[in-house]
Write an enzyme that holds these catalytic residues in place. Structure first.
Site, PDB file in Angstrom:
ATOM      1  N   ARG A 103       0.847  -1.192   0.000  1.00  0.00           N
ATOM      2  CA  ARG A 103       0.000   0.000   0.000  1.00  0.00           C
ATOM      3  C   ARG A 103       0.884   1.244   0.000  1.00  0.00           C
ATOM      4  NH1 ARG A 103      -4.300   1.701   4.671  1.00  0.00           N
ATOM      5  NH2 ARG A 103      -2.398   2.195   5.799  1.00  0.00           N
ATOM      6  N   THR A 107      -0.984   7.702  -1.122  1.00  0.00           N
ATOM      7  CA  THR A 107      -2.269   7.573  -1.842  1.00  0.00           C
ATOM      8  C   THR A 107      -3.158   6.487  -1.242  1.00  0.00           C
ATOM      9  OG1 THR A 107      -1.424   5.893  -3.348  1.00  0.00           O
ATOM     10  CG2 THR A 107      -1.109   8.197  -4.004  1.00  0.00           C
ATOM     11  N   ASP A 199       1.293  -0.756  12.636  1.00  0.00           N
ATOM     12  CA  ASP A 199       1.741  -1.370  11.375  1.00  0.00           C
ATOM     13  C   ASP A 199       2.056  -2.846  11.617  1.00  0.00           C
ATOM     14  OD1 ASP A 199       3.326  -2.266   9.135  1.00  0.00           O
ATOM     15  OD2 ASP A 199       3.409  -0.158   8.549  1.00  0.00           O
ATOM     16  N   ASP A 202       5.353  -4.328   9.979  1.00  0.00           N
ATOM     17  CA  ASP A 202       6.561  -3.923  10.714  1.00  0.00           C
ATOM     18  C   ASP A 202       6.678  -4.675  12.032  1.00  0.00           C
ATOM     19  OD1 ASP A 202       7.608  -2.197   8.854  1.00  0.00           O
ATOM     20  OD2 ASP A 202       6.734  -0.397   9.744  1.00  0.00           O
TER      21      ASP A 202
HETATM   22  O1  LIG Z   1      -6.903  -2.258   3.319  1.00  0.00           O
HETATM   23  P1  LIG Z   1      -5.742  -1.485   2.862  1.00  0.00           P
HETATM   24  O2  LIG Z   1      -5.873  -0.007   3.100  1.00  0.00           O
HETATM   25  O3  LIG Z   1      -5.338  -1.775   1.457  1.00  0.00           O
HETATM   26  O4  LIG Z   1      -4.512  -1.873   3.807  1.00  0.00           O
HETATM   27  C1  LIG Z   1      -4.282  -3.169   4.262  1.00  0.00           C
HETATM   28  C2  LIG Z   1      -2.943  -3.662   3.815  1.00  0.00           C
HETATM   29  O5  LIG Z   1      -1.895  -2.871   4.396  1.00  0.00           O
HETATM   30  C3  LIG Z   1      -0.967  -3.731   5.056  1.00  0.00           C
HETATM   31  O6  LIG Z   1       0.036  -4.158   4.208  1.00  0.00           O
HETATM   32  P2  LIG Z   1       1.193  -3.186   3.685  1.00  0.00           P
HETATM   33  O7  LIG Z   1       0.808  -2.566   2.383  1.00  0.00           O
HETATM   34  O8  LIG Z   1       1.618  -2.257   4.764  1.00  0.00           O
HETATM   35  O9  LIG Z   1       2.351  -4.180   3.325  1.00  0.00           O
HETATM   36  P3  LIG Z   1       3.262  -5.093   4.281  1.00  0.00           P
HETATM   37  O10 LIG Z   1       2.454  -6.294   4.577  1.00  0.00           O
HETATM   38  O11 LIG Z   1       4.437  -5.382   3.424  1.00  0.00           O
HETATM   39  O12 LIG Z   1       3.616  -4.317   5.501  1.00  0.00           O
HETATM   40  C4  LIG Z   1      -1.824  -4.898   5.484  1.00  0.00           C
HETATM   41  O13 LIG Z   1      -1.086  -6.038   5.812  1.00  0.00           O
HETATM   42  C5  LIG Z   1      -2.740  -5.082   4.311  1.00  0.00           C
HETATM   43  O14 LIG Z   1      -2.193  -5.880   3.298  1.00  0.00           O
HETATM   44  O1  LIG Z   2      -3.818  -0.051  10.512  1.00  0.00           O
HETATM   45  C1  LIG Z   2      -3.199  -0.538   9.559  1.00  0.00           C
HETATM   46  C2  LIG Z   2      -3.552  -0.298   8.215  1.00  0.00           C
HETATM   47  C3  LIG Z   2      -2.828  -0.880   7.225  1.00  0.00           C
HETATM   48  N1  LIG Z   2      -1.763  -1.638   7.528  1.00  0.00           N
HETATM   49  C4  LIG Z   2      -1.391  -1.864   8.803  1.00  0.00           C
HETATM   50  O2  LIG Z   2      -0.406  -2.572   9.057  1.00  0.00           O
HETATM   51  N2  LIG Z   2      -2.109  -1.306   9.785  1.00  0.00           N
HETATM   52 MG   LIG Z   3       2.889  -2.588   6.394  1.00  0.00          MG
END
Ligand SMILES: O=P(O)(O)OC[C@H]1O[C@H](OP(=O)(O)OP(=O)(O)O)[C@H](O)[C@@H]1O
Ligand SMILES: O=c1cc[nH]c(=O)[nH]1
Ligand SMILES: [Mg+2]
Length: 208
Positions: A103, A107, A199, A202
């Site tokens: 994500r 944006t 997060d 993370d």
């Molecule tokens: O519903 P949305 O607004 O699309 O957000 C949700 C997404 O955001 C996070 O992933 P992230 O993009 O942070 O990637 P990561 O798992 O690599 O941390 C989470 O694990 C979801 O996949």
């Molecule tokens: O709250 C949130 C939203 C998106 N991704 C995360 O890891 N946490």
């Molecule tokens: Mg993430």
């Protein structure tokens, strides 16, 4: 679509621990895996079974097995990997189809960077796993990928989901079954779930 909020005491107890501010990477990982297992138990509750006969120490008896249900688990990279061991502990022979989506922090739009689906996904139930359903963009795009590949039966497991994201997903994919430990209050101005987990990626990987 149906949204199932799993109110089981074990789920709520573990989710409460997961929300604590000073949680270690080790503990966050452990609880994420355990919640993955418990959500899998709930999500498979209505799978059909069929009877068959076996020989036992006391003669022949009738037992049950899951009826021809072929699954593929779909972890969304990265954070979905944190739930995978817990999910596979209950369905160890499931094939795994990996998708990678990230994500954009500004944006909030997801970008797809990996699609590695099992070849017969059109004949399988897909079980998407990701700790967070926030704006819903990542889930909508993942379901688009699965449907383009011919998948017709799709479920998703999320530790925490935002009402705004659920509504957006529901408008586009009304046939999806969602299981979550909590439908939380709302999103903040940066697209993070409140109270949420922060997060999740993370915290699982120890980055940041
Ligand atoms: O519903 P949305 O607004 O699309 O957000 C949700 C997404 O955001 C996070 O992933 P992230 O993009 O942070 O990637 P990561 O798992 O690599 O941390 C989470 O694990 C979801 O996949
Ligand atoms: O709250 C949130 C939203 C998106 N991704 C995360 O890891 N946490
Ligand atoms: Mg993430």
């Amino acid at each position: 679509m149906a949204v199932h909020e799993v109110r089981h005491p074990l789920v709520q107890h573990k989710l409460g621990k997961l929300r604590e501010k000073e949680i270690s990477t080790k503990r966050f990982r452990e609880l994420t895996g355990e919640l993955g297992t418990l959500l899998t138990y709930e999500a498979t509750r209505n799978f059909e079974t069929e009877s068959y006969s076996i020989d036992t120490w006391a003669g022949t008896t009738t037992v049950e097995k899951i009826k021809g249900k072929k699954l593929t688990v779909v972890p969304i990279l990265r954070a979905g990997v944190g739930m995978m061991d817990g999910v596979l502990s209950l369905i160890p022979s499931a094939k795994v189809s990996v998708v990678g989506l990230a994500r954009d922090e500004e944006t909030l739009e997801p970008t797809v960077y990996l699609e590695k689906l099992v070849s017969d996904i059109d004949q399988r139930t897909a079980l998407i796993i990701d700790p967070m359903l926030a704006t819903g963009g990542t889930l909508i795009e993942t379901v688009n990928i699965l449907k383009r590949a011919g998948c017709k039966d799709i479920m998703g497991l999320f530790l925490v989901a935002a009402p705004e994201g659920i509504e957006k997903v529901l408008a586009i994919h009304p046939d999806l079954e969602i299981y979550t430990a909590s439908v939380d209050e709302r999103l903040n101005e940066n697209g993070y779930i409140l109270p949420g987990l922060g997060d999740a990626g993370d915290k699982i990987f120890g980055t940041r």
